[in-house]
Each structure stands twice: as structure tokens, then as C-alpha cells.
Enzyme design. Structure first.
Site, PDB file in Angstrom:
ATOM      1  N   TYR A   8     -10.429   0.581  11.206  1.00 54.88           N
ATOM      2  CA  TYR A   8     -12.046   0.810  10.126  1.00 54.88           C
ATOM      3  C   TYR A   8     -12.116  -0.105   8.820  1.00 54.88           C
ATOM      4  O   TYR A   8     -13.081   0.592   8.541  1.00 54.88           O
ATOM      5  CB  TYR A   8     -11.543   2.174   9.603  1.00 54.88           C
ATOM      6  CG  TYR A   8     -10.649   2.647   9.453  1.00 54.88           C
ATOM      7  CD1 TYR A   8     -10.198   2.203   7.412  1.00 54.88           C
ATOM      8  CD2 TYR A   8      -9.298   3.114   9.863  1.00 54.88           C
ATOM      9  CE1 TYR A   8      -9.165   2.380   6.931  1.00 54.88           C
ATOM     10  CE2 TYR A   8      -8.231   3.607   9.325  1.00 54.88           C
ATOM     11  CZ  TYR A   8      -8.127   3.076   7.428  1.00 54.88           C
ATOM     12  OH  TYR A   8      -7.172   3.224   7.165  1.00 54.88           O
ATOM     13  N   LYS A   9     -11.591  -0.769   8.911  1.00 58.68           N
ATOM     14  CA  LYS A   9     -12.331  -1.671   7.659  1.00 58.68           C
ATOM     15  C   LYS A   9     -12.480  -3.077   8.046  1.00 58.68           C
ATOM     16  O   LYS A   9     -13.667  -2.608   8.758  1.00 58.68           O
ATOM     17  CB  LYS A   9     -10.523  -2.449   7.418  1.00 58.68           C
ATOM     18  CG  LYS A   9     -10.197  -1.129   6.318  1.00 58.68           C
ATOM     19  CD  LYS A   9      -8.655  -1.566   6.218  1.00 58.68           C
ATOM     20  CE  LYS A   9      -8.111  -0.021   5.293  1.00 58.68           C
ATOM     21  NZ  LYS A   9      -6.504  -0.906   5.153  1.00 58.68           N
ATOM     22  N   ASP A  49       2.115  -5.713   7.569  1.00 60.45           N
ATOM     23  CA  ASP A  49       0.926  -4.359   8.205  1.00 60.45           C
ATOM     24  C   ASP A  49      -0.395  -5.635   8.033  1.00 60.45           C
ATOM     25  O   ASP A  49      -0.079  -6.213   6.943  1.00 60.45           O
ATOM     26  CB  ASP A  49       1.099  -3.772   6.965  1.00 60.45           C
ATOM     27  CG  ASP A  49       0.044  -2.991   6.819  1.00 60.45           C
ATOM     28  OD1 ASP A  49      -1.128  -2.980   7.700  1.00 60.45           O
ATOM     29  OD2 ASP A  49      -0.017  -1.314   6.656  1.00 60.45           O
ATOM     30  N   ARG A  84     -13.734  -3.846  -6.994  1.00 65.00           N
ATOM     31  CA  ARG A  84     -12.861  -5.017  -6.200  1.00 65.00           C
ATOM     32  C   ARG A  84     -13.992  -5.024  -5.201  1.00 65.00           C
ATOM     33  O   ARG A  84     -14.617  -3.687  -4.602  1.00 65.00           O
ATOM     34  CB  ARG A  84     -12.389  -3.631  -5.409  1.00 65.00           C
ATOM     35  CG  ARG A  84     -11.002  -4.376  -4.070  1.00 65.00           C
ATOM     36  CD  ARG A  84      -9.767  -3.353  -3.427  1.00 65.00           C
ATOM     37  NE  ARG A  84     -10.889  -2.383  -3.367  1.00 65.00           N
ATOM     38  CZ  ARG A  84     -10.050  -1.940  -1.857  1.00 65.00           C
ATOM     39  NH1 ARG A  84      -8.518  -2.057  -1.163  1.00 65.00           N
ATOM     40  NH2 ARG A  84     -10.132  -0.280  -1.497  1.00 65.00           N
ATOM     41  N   PHE A 115       0.742  -1.278   0.102  1.00 65.56           N
ATOM     42  CA  PHE A 115       0.030   0.198   0.325  1.00 65.56           C
ATOM     43  C   PHE A 115       1.056   0.984   0.117  1.00 65.56           C
ATOM     44  O   PHE A 115       2.339   1.106   0.739  1.00 65.56           O
ATOM     45  CB  PHE A 115      -0.693  -0.075   1.473  1.00 65.56           C
ATOM     46  CG  PHE A 115      -2.355   1.034   1.113  1.00 65.56           C
ATOM     47  CD1 PHE A 115      -3.382   0.580   0.295  1.00 65.56           C
ATOM     48  CD2 PHE A 115      -1.705   1.982   1.800  1.00 65.56           C
ATOM     49  CE1 PHE A 115      -4.096   1.411   0.572  1.00 65.56           C
ATOM     50  CE2 PHE A 115      -2.966   3.346   1.729  1.00 65.56           C
ATOM     51  CZ  PHE A 115      -4.795   2.655   1.558  1.00 65.56           C
TER      52      PHE A 115
HETATM   53  C1  LIG Z   1      -5.474   0.891   5.165  1.00 61.94           C
HETATM   54  C2  LIG Z   1      -3.621   1.249   4.482  1.00 61.94           C
HETATM   55  C3  LIG Z   1      -3.774   2.199   5.592  1.00 61.94           C
HETATM   56  C4  LIG Z   1      -4.315   3.350   5.495  1.00 61.94           C
HETATM   57  O1  LIG Z   1      -3.310   4.417   7.170  1.00 61.94           O
HETATM   58  P1  LIG Z   1      -4.022   5.609   7.634  1.00 61.94           P
HETATM   59  O2  LIG Z   1      -2.717   6.275   8.149  1.00 61.94           O
HETATM   60  O3  LIG Z   1      -4.827   4.090   8.741  1.00 61.94           O
HETATM   61  O4  LIG Z   1      -4.860   6.297   5.881  1.00 61.94           O
HETATM   62  C5  LIG Z   1      -1.935   1.375   5.020  1.00 61.94           C
HETATM   63  N1  LIG Z   1      -1.372   0.534   5.112  1.00 61.94           N
HETATM   64  C6  LIG Z   1      -1.873  -0.309   4.473  1.00 61.94           C
HETATM   65  C7  LIG Z   1      -1.731  -1.349   4.139  1.00 61.94           C
HETATM   66  C8  LIG Z   1      -3.612  -0.152   4.690  1.00 61.94           C
HETATM   67  O5  LIG Z   1      -4.224  -1.312   4.099  1.00 61.94           O
END
Ligand SMILES: *Cc1c(COP(=O)(O)O)cnc(C)c1O
Length: 395
Positions: free
Chosen positions: A207-208, A182, A354, A111
């Protein structure tokens, strides 16, 4: 236990929600908890809430509850900040643990924020670190004795492809590299056992799949035998050993407490606590089995009804998380047409539709209906409208 627990969630009438991998829906109990905390605690207790309502202890208490879902022992997980910040903290501590090594190994599918945070840290340190991002399938072979930290996201946010956590963690340990996982698309989606993997750090968001709402705090796990030794890069006052001594010099707090930074988000923590209640008595093995059944049903339905959409996720459900993606050159417009008919998934550039599967609130009826709606859109070309092509800021 029986799944789905649809009644625990407020999902608008007529909506089929296949985007809980990006933002989970509202648990009814979260609305009630926030109302109560706003009125009774913030409104009624004012600053006394820090002690009287236990606000200050919540980051560790909620961390312990998340810990039970990811195989982490009590006292090894804390919540706070956003995931980007937690990635930075884990990586900064990891690099300090390997002062004689200069390579951060991630992958090209990670990400973007994880990669951006690493890039920024490299520049700030100014010590010649290098961020390497081979293709995901080449990571295992790229772990060698020069690697300080391996920083990977278990489930790819675009395709749902899943890394082999056990094999990669073992290889990192063998090479003397610090392992950071992660779990953004893993926690609440698949079975996770940070203890069994032997990883050093794990981070994720709430939040996911955990449904704690937009802006809910992230979490960080540090292996218990390391937690009292790692040095936090973000030396906030709430990670100090005695914040209310207001000591001008920093002394790291005990264990995982040192990964706290500043004032925790009390209202979002109230939502998180209530969201976690929906998981009480849920066995992650059962969630995983249900998730595979749902995604396999969706893939089979799509293969039969929407042959123009190409599966962009691993066909073997064991090799993916709890989402599947389909590629189509008009993916954006197709997704907007779908959302316009109450079936909510999302789009990831350049061409991916998705769909996330959360067995906590989804059953086979929703899956079949989603396939039917999409089949109608494809059959009749309903996506081919200027309104569906206009890109919004958030996709
Ligand atoms: C959703 C997601 C994030 C989001 O980071 P935030 O700081 O909470 O906005 C980061 N890394 C991964 C791999 C994600 O899927």
C-alpha cells in the site's frame, strides 16, 4: 516509457501528493477493477469465484508479479495478511533454522511493529531469545556467531537512510545468521534484488509505493532452496499441502505456498493487480534515477527557500531511499499548514516533516510548487495557529 504516468492515478485537483511512501494514491484502474470484481465476481459468481475467477491462485500470481520487481524468481513470493504478520512468520521460521542460537539482531531505527513482533515472539517461545537493537550504523559490527537472525528494514521510515544490503547480507551469511529484509520502503521505490543479496527472507507491503490501497496485502519472499524446508509458525489451512482434504493434521504446502495463512483478501487483491499494471514496462533503474532527481531538486529548493528546516536525511542520495525528512521543533504545525494548502506529506514524532517522491505520478512542477508553498508558510509564520497544533490520531 515516459515518467510521470500521472494520468493513471486519481489525485484530487489541487493536491500535490508527497506521501506515497505511506499510502499510495488511487490508480484509476484499481477503482475499475474493484467495481468489476465486486459486481461480476463476488456479486455474480458468489462462492464459485474461488474457482471460476481464480481467486485462490491470486496470492501466488500477484506474488510472482511483485517478485519481478524485487529480483525474485517465479514461485518464491506470495501475498497475504499484513506486513506485521509476515515479519512474524519470517522471524519465527528463521529462529527455528538456528535452534542453537539466541540472538535476534535488528536496529534502533527499525519500524516499531517489526520490533514489537520480535519481542512478542521471544516471549511466546520462552527459550531465552534476546532482541538486540544497536544504532543502525553499528549493526554490521554486531553480527557474530551468536546471532540467529538479522532482521532489518532497508530504508528507515523516518529519515530515509538506507542500509547497505549487500554488505550486511554478506556478513550475515558469513556469520551463519539468517538474513531477513523488510522492504516496506524499498519495493517500488528503489532497485531491489533479493537474489543478488542472497538473503533468506524478504517481506514488504503493497500500500506504500505499490499503490494497492489501505489494507492491501503484504508479501513474503523465501529463498527458493529454503522454501520447501522452512516450517511456518502460523499453520493456517491455506498453507496446508491439501487444504480441501480437511485433514485434521497439518502438512506444510509446497514451497512458498506454506507461507499462506487464511482466506486471502479478494477485493484488495483486485486493487493490487490493477495497481501493478501501472508498473508494466517500467524500469526500476529509471524510477530510481527520476526519484533522485526529484528529491535532489526538493532538497536544493528547501535549502534556498526554507533554511530553518534542517535536512534530517543523508545528503547523499545514494544513501537514502525515495523520501527525505526535515526537522523543525514546530514540525507538526508546519505540516498541518502545508496539508491545509494541498501539499500532502506527513509528520513523524518528535519533529520530522516527511516527504516521499514517487516518480510514477510526480514531476518537477509538483516539487517546485511544494517548495514555494512551504517557503510561504515559513516566511509568513502561517503555521502558528492553534488549529495546526491540535494533534490528530493518525499523523
Ligand atoms: C509500513 C510498515 C509496516 C506496516 O505493517 P502493517 O502490518 O502493514 O501495518 C511494517 N514495517 C515497516 C518497516 C513499515 O514501514
Amino acid at each position: 516509457m515516459s515518467l510521470p504516468r500521472r494520468d493513471l492515478f486519481e489525485i484530487p485537483e489541487g493536491v500535490i501528493y508527497l506521501d506515497g511512501n505511506s499510502l499510495g494514491p488511487l490508480p484509476k484502474a484499481a477503482r475499475a477493477a474493484m467495481d468489476r470484481v465486486v459486481a461480476e465476481e463476488w456479486g455474480g459468481m458468489l462462492i464459485r469465484g474461488w474457482n471460476a475467477a481464480g481467486w485462490m491462485a491470486q496470492p501466488a500470481r500477484l506474488g510472482d508479479r511483485i517478485g519481478r520487481m524485487i529480483g525474485a524468481p517465479a514461485g518464491s513470493v506470495v501475498v497475504g495478511d499484513t506486513l506485521s504478520i509476515k515479519v512474524y512468520q519470517a522471524l519465527a521460521s528463521a529462529l527455528e533454522m538456528r535452534p542453537d542460537r539466541r540472538v535476534i539482531l535488528s536496529d534502533s531505527g527499525n519500524f516499531p511493529t517489526d520490533l514489537y513482533m520480535a519481542e512478542g515472539l521471544v516471549r511466546t517461545l520462552g527459550r531465552g531469545h534476546e532482541l538486540r537493537t544497536p544504532a543502525p550504523e553499528d549493526v554490521l559490527g554486531a553480527i557474530d556467531g551468536t546471532v540467529a537472525a538479522v532482521m532489518l528494514t532497508e530504508v528507515d521510515y523516518r529519515t530515509g537512510r538506507r542500509h547497505d544490503v549487500a554488505a550486511l547480507s554478506a556478513r550475515a551469511a558469513e556469520a551463519g545468521a539468517v538474513m531477513i529484509w523488510d522492504l516496506a520502503h524499498s519495493a517500488g521505490a528503489i532497485e531491489v534484488d533479493v537474489t543478488a543479496s542472497g538473503c533468506d527472507f524478504a517481506v514488504g507491503c503493497t500500500y506504500k509505493y505499490l499503490n494497492a490501497g489501505p489494507g492491501a496485502p503484504a508479501f513474503i519472499y523465501v529463498r527458493p532452496d529454503l522454501a520447501g524446508r522452512v516450517r511456518p509458525a502460523l499453520q493456517g489451512w491455506l498453507g496446508h499441502a491439501a487444504p480441501f482434504d480437511f485433514d485434521p493434521g497439518y502438512r506444510a504446502g509446497a514451497g512458498i505456498e506454506r507461507m499462506r495463512v487464511g482466506t486471502p483478501p479478494v477485493l484488495q487483491m483486485a486493487a493490487l493487480g490493477a495497481a501493478l499494471d501501472a508498473w508494466e514496462g517500467v524500469d526500476m533503474a529509471e524510477i530510481r534515477a527520476a526519484s533522485i532527481a526529484l528529491s535532489e531538486r526538493f532538497v536544493a529548493g528547501m535549502r534556498a527557500a526554507c533554511p530553518d528546516l534542517r535536512l534530517a536525511s543523508p545528503a547523499d542520495p545514494a544513501l537514502r531511499g525515495s523520501q527525505v525528512s526535515f526537522a523543525h521543533p514546530e514540525g507538526y504545525a508546519i505540516m498541518q499548514a502545508l496539508i491545509g494548502r494541498g501539499v500532502i506529506g506527513d509528520f513523524r514524532a518528535p519533529d520530522l516533516l516527511r516527504f516521499g517522491f514517487a516518480p510514477l505520478y510526480l514531476g518537477t512542477e509538483e516539487i517546485d510548487r511544494a517548495v514555494d508553498v512551504l517557503a510561504g508558510i515559513m516566511r509568513d509564520g502561517l503555521w502558528d495557529r492553534p488549529a495546526y497544533r491540535a494533534r490528530a490520531a493518525v499523523t
